[in-house]
Design an enzyme around this catalytic site. Structure first.
Site, short mmCIF file in Angstrom:
data_model
loop_
_atom_site.label_atom_id
_atom_site.label_comp_id
_atom_site.label_asym_id
_atom_site.label_seq_id
_atom_site.Cartn_x
_atom_site.Cartn_y
_atom_site.Cartn_z
N HIS A 131 84.24 22.24 30.16
CA HIS A 131 84.47 22.06 32.44
C HIS A 131 85.28 22.90 32.18
O HIS A 131 85.58 23.58 31.90
CB HIS A 131 85.19 20.50 31.74
CG HIS A 131 84.72 19.46 32.23
ND1 HIS A 131 85.04 17.99 32.60
CD2 HIS A 131 83.64 18.93 31.05
CE1 HIS A 131 84.02 16.83 32.02
NE2 HIS A 131 83.57 17.89 31.71
N GLU A 186 87.12 23.44 35.14
CA GLU A 186 88.29 23.83 35.23
C GLU A 186 88.95 23.88 33.61
O GLU A 186 89.40 25.06 34.31
CB GLU A 186 88.77 21.76 35.11
CG GLU A 186 88.32 21.68 36.94
CD GLU A 186 87.12 20.71 36.32
OE1 GLU A 186 87.47 19.34 37.37
OE2 GLU A 186 86.21 21.11 35.79
N CYS A 218 87.90 14.55 36.67
CA CYS A 218 87.83 14.10 35.90
C CYS A 218 88.78 13.76 34.52
O CYS A 218 89.88 15.03 34.87
CB CYS A 218 86.98 13.72 34.30
SG CYS A 218 87.09 15.18 33.23
#
Length: 156
Positions: free
Chosen positions: A51, A53, A81
């Site tokens: 991801h 992030e 998430c």
């Protein structure tokens, strides 16, 4: 200033879309300067952990040569998430700014409220809906194109 950094995150998200990735982009900012940028690479790298992030946190730590990002801010185009909230917390980022809400998987305000838990581990300031329309439009357009491409493939 927030829009400038979210614009940089949107640029990363556009790069993800060009590669067929869900268009999520992120940047880490320290002292008013972008020190790391990334976008999703889950499909390209066949790894659901990639991801934006997580990648940008890793890059920022490498850049600063430190395991913690105290005094750094994260700008990301989509509400993180649960996995990414954990990474954000463990990295000790100071502030999170996100664009679009993720009603299905978002864990900042849409579902689990990770950063509202009474725990020193999850103590982070967060700001929601930064350039929300632009971030949401990029995601919506991507999924419309994806559905359209699948439909055109099946109709031939």
């Amino acid at each position: 200033m927030k829009n400038e950094f979210m614009t940089a995150a949107l640029y990363e998200a556009e790069k993800a879309a060009e590669c067929g990735e869900v268009p999520v982009g992120a940047v880490v900012v320290k002292n008013g300067e972008v020190i790391a940028a990334a976008h999703n690479t889950c499909e390209v790298q066949c790894n659901s952990l990639r991801h934006a992030e997580v990648i940008v946190i890793d890059r920022a730590m490498s850049y600063l040569k430190t395991p913690r990002l105290d005094g750094c801010d994260l700008y990301v185009t989509l509400e993180p998430c649960a996995m990414c909230c954990g990474a954000i917390s463990h990295a000790r980022l100071s502030r999170l700014y996100f664009g679009a809400y993720d009603k299905e998987r978002g864990c900042v305000v849409s579902n689990l409220h990770c950063f509202d838990a009474p725990s020193p581990l999850f103590n982070i300031e967060y700001y929601c809906g930064i350039m929300e329309d632009e971030c949401s439009a990029l995601l919506s357009d991507f999924f419309k194109r994806l559905r359209s491409d699948k439909f055109s493939t099946f109709s031939k």
